[in-house]
Scaffold this active site. Structure first.
Site, mmCIF file in Angstrom:
data_model
loop_
_atom_site.group_PDB
_atom_site.id
_atom_site.type_symbol
_atom_site.label_atom_id
_atom_site.label_comp_id
_atom_site.label_asym_id
_atom_site.label_seq_id
_atom_site.Cartn_x
_atom_site.Cartn_y
_atom_site.Cartn_z
ATOM 1 N N CYS A 64 -10.008 -3.643 4.786
ATOM 2 C CA CYS A 64 -8.822 -3.026 3.928
ATOM 3 C C CYS A 64 -9.501 -2.217 2.531
ATOM 4 O O CYS A 64 -8.877 -1.426 2.107
ATOM 5 C CB CYS A 64 -8.156 -4.259 3.270
ATOM 6 S SG CYS A 64 -7.076 -5.379 4.143
ATOM 7 N N ARG A 106 -1.021 2.925 2.453
ATOM 8 C CA ARG A 106 -1.294 2.253 3.675
ATOM 9 C C ARG A 106 -0.852 0.772 3.626
ATOM 10 O O ARG A 106 -0.178 0.304 4.293
ATOM 11 C CB ARG A 106 -2.535 2.391 4.309
ATOM 12 C CG ARG A 106 -2.796 1.908 5.771
ATOM 13 C CD ARG A 106 -4.230 1.959 6.215
ATOM 14 N NE ARG A 106 -5.290 1.034 5.077
ATOM 15 C CZ ARG A 106 -5.278 -0.222 5.568
ATOM 16 N NH1 ARG A 106 -4.893 -0.709 6.425
ATOM 17 N NH2 ARG A 106 -6.260 -0.891 4.731
#
Length: 154
Positions: A64, A106
């Site tokens: 991430c 995102r």
């Protein structure tokens, strides 16, 4: 492959590995910052690197952080020959900002849409967005250098 191309590839690889090593060392801190930022933006609770979304928990893990994409981007920028360091630093700050903002957006999309459809499908489809952004930034770097006549291509 010409000698100049080989030198560029070598420079790219050296810078990539240096930046990747640095970013991997900072990854825990980056995960913490992402978790805190996302929980504040979405008004959600968090614990360590986990965000609580209703009855679900979304973990902010190593991938991430976009460490790999950032290192590839920085390796490309700093590996570019014959460009003054001031341009490399300025564009790196710009590019890393774009990658970071895109990454936050995102993850927000993943969190918001993961309840509607299968989480893994949402995650995989939306996660694809970062790599094209990094590729576009690399293309735009060369475009700017050509426009400013900082580098010339035959």
């Amino acid at each position: 492959m010409g000698n100049k191309n080989a030198i560029y590839i070598l420079r790219f690889l050296i810078y990539f590995f240096i930046f990747y090593y640095i970013l991997k060392m900072l990854e825990g801190n980056i995960m913490d910052l992402l978790t805190i930022t996302l929980s504040k933006l979405l008004n959600l609770k968090f614990y360590k690197n986990e965000i609580i979304v209703g009855k679900n928990i979304i973990e902010i893990s190593s991938p991430c952080t976009c460490s790999l994409e950032m290192a590839l981007f920085l390796g490309y920028i700093f590996g570019t020959p014959d460009v003054p360091i001031k341009y490399k630093i300025s564009y790196s700050v710009f590019g890393l900002s774009i990658i970071t903002i895109s990454n936050i957006l995102r993850i927000i999309l993943i969190i918001n849409y993961s309840n509607m459809i299968n989480y893994n499908v949402v995650h995989d489809v939306i996660s694809f967005i970062i790599f094209p952004i990094a590729l576009f930034l690399n293309w735009f770097w060369i475009y700017l250098l050509k426009m400013k006549k900082i580098i010339m291509f035959k």
